[in-house]
Scaffold this active site. Sequence first.
Site, mmCIF file in Angstrom:
data_model
loop_
_atom_site.group_PDB
_atom_site.id
_atom_site.type_symbol
_atom_site.label_atom_id
_atom_site.label_comp_id
_atom_site.label_asym_id
_atom_site.label_seq_id
_atom_site.Cartn_x
_atom_site.Cartn_y
_atom_site.Cartn_z
ATOM 1 N N GLU A 313 46.058 51.236 48.648
ATOM 2 C CA GLU A 313 45.857 50.602 47.332
ATOM 3 C C GLU A 313 44.599 49.738 47.386
ATOM 4 O O GLU A 313 44.599 48.579 46.964
ATOM 5 C CB GLU A 313 47.079 49.767 46.962
ATOM 6 C CG GLU A 313 48.372 50.571 46.920
ATOM 7 C CD GLU A 313 49.600 49.713 46.689
ATOM 8 O OE1 GLU A 313 49.584 48.521 47.067
ATOM 9 O OE2 GLU A 313 50.587 50.209 46.130
ATOM 10 N N CYS A 409 55.981 45.304 41.114
ATOM 11 C CA CYS A 409 55.138 44.118 41.005
ATOM 12 C C CYS A 409 54.345 44.077 39.706
ATOM 13 O O CYS A 409 54.089 43.003 39.162
ATOM 14 C CB CYS A 409 54.194 44.037 42.207
ATOM 15 S SG CYS A 409 53.193 45.510 42.464
#
Length: 641
Positions: A313, A409
């Site tokens: 990521e 998240c």
Amino acid sequence: MEFVKIKNVKIDDDFWNRYEALARGSIIPYQWKALNDEIEDADKSGAIQNFKIAAKVCEGEFHGFVFQDSDLSKWLEAASYSLATHEDKELEKRCDEAIDLIAKAQREDGYIDTYFLIKEKGKEFTNFCDWHELYCAGHMIEAAVAYAEATGKTKLLDVVCRFTDLIDKTIGPEEGKLHAYPGHPEFELALIKLYEATGEERYLRLCEYVINERGKEPNFFQQELEKRGNITGWGAKIDKVDLCYCQAHKPVRKQAEATGHAVRAGYLYTGMAGLAAKTQDESLVSACKALWNNVTRKQMYITGGIGSQGHGEAFSFNYHMPNDTVYNETCAAISLAFFAKKMLELNVDSEYSDVLERVIYNGSISGMSIDGTEFFYVNPLEVWQEATQKAAVTGHVASRRRKWFGCACCPPNLARMITSLGTYIYSSDSSTVYAHLFIGSEAALNIGNQKVTISQKSSLPWGDGASFALSEGRYTFAVRIPSWSKGYTLSINGSVVPAEVKRGYAYITRDWKDGDTVSLAFNIDVDIVVANPHVRADAGKGAIVRGPIVYCLESIDNTELICSIRLKNKEDSNFTVIYEPETLCGVNVIEGDALIRRDCGEDTLYKTAKDEYEPIRIRAVPYALWGNRNPSEEMAVWLNY
């Protein structure tokens, strides 16, 4: 310079009113259900259940990731901002009950993290690199500060102060303490907020320590790994920690290129800038500027997204910005908005507020459906639906938003950004009130010893201007001149006036009278934007932009072969801007003339090149709202040009 507090600003804006109402009526209630595992056919959260188990309200096993607690904290923070501007007794009661549960789960010594209270008892503070204790602590701190500001209630603030005091006894330069810092930054920026809320100097010093200790040799994360027999928190055996992944490869003042996990980076840089603003540490200011320049000039997507690769990521390297395999996590864009805000505190410059505006209108809200109940984790700039389903290289990309994620998240992060938006619009110092964003609103600020009110009416992002009514007093009003405007007209009470422009802001100093109005009219036009030629993915391509809004083409409006469309020069495109109140809850769509390559036919894979284009009328919609109608076979921001 300080930004306006959430309780001192009220948004009343044609564009953002819908998002604020959506947050209160849909986003916050929906996410509460998700945290309680009440959404049918959605990934389980377990966040509330984990606290119930830790508080011994019920029995069970820990569910989710090591950072699962943070989802509840972010939800509480979002709810706090909403309560600060809109009274809601039922929501406040729900928050109080959640806070009571957290307080009940807290250990006598102040420790609070359900992963370690339930699953890994006795292993707290043994793996800062992999296990997100300080990350979760940071999000709980932010929630506590927001809730205290919104309601005046300090129960959660007392909880986080006890936990932070325990951390302060555990981490530090003294003998017997751990020379540690967070593997996933977040704690740093939260400590700044805790210092501001309590005035306790030790929280600022702790922030300073964990930032300054990061990346020093011998490296703490590597030492920590070796003490565990080279076993990671996930049970794998490795020789070396990937220090770039968690921004611990160098001391922060020697970091000049963004690397590693993009959200971690954005949170770290925000904490660094926040600390620099408090301490006036010029070496830290210089590091923040270097990292800002690298991110926004060499690694940021046109939508304000960051983090170009799915692996880790993460950032990859300068100018590597693929459109179809990109990651662009929603949280990463939000972290860039945080960083931009803190850079504005260091130095009022439109380069920061321009990026902030780009993020909030494009790369952040793209992560949520228009009804607030479905979400993207990944925000690509090009989608071929079949490839997302069949090609491994784009397997992380989705063409439809999802109800929830096991790793969730992004949804509550987006919720807290939307509900805190009022805190990004205005700031002030001893002599000046600054207007950074063009969002209809009213605010009360302190300029030195003066109390000043400001009321803004804005027609953006679809219109072309904004006006500000100011209260009496002698002070300076500074308003941003956005980089996308090809000229502007500034007037006071209807009369055009000159203004001193510094770093992208027009400054006007005078004795203001109640009701004096400053108006800005922009030259907002449809543009075709091209990328730096080093961005190979965008070579020979252009993107359609109008003001702060980045547009895209969806096959539902055009053709299933968007990749075969070629833009004309702007002068030949005959662009038409049409406001459609029934489309995507009311947007400007852009129509224009373009070309499309004729199909070779299904039985022909290659043929001799000829100029075989024919005219086509294209239709573009705001990128942030793509994927909200029937699933498109294709979507693209960058088009052949």
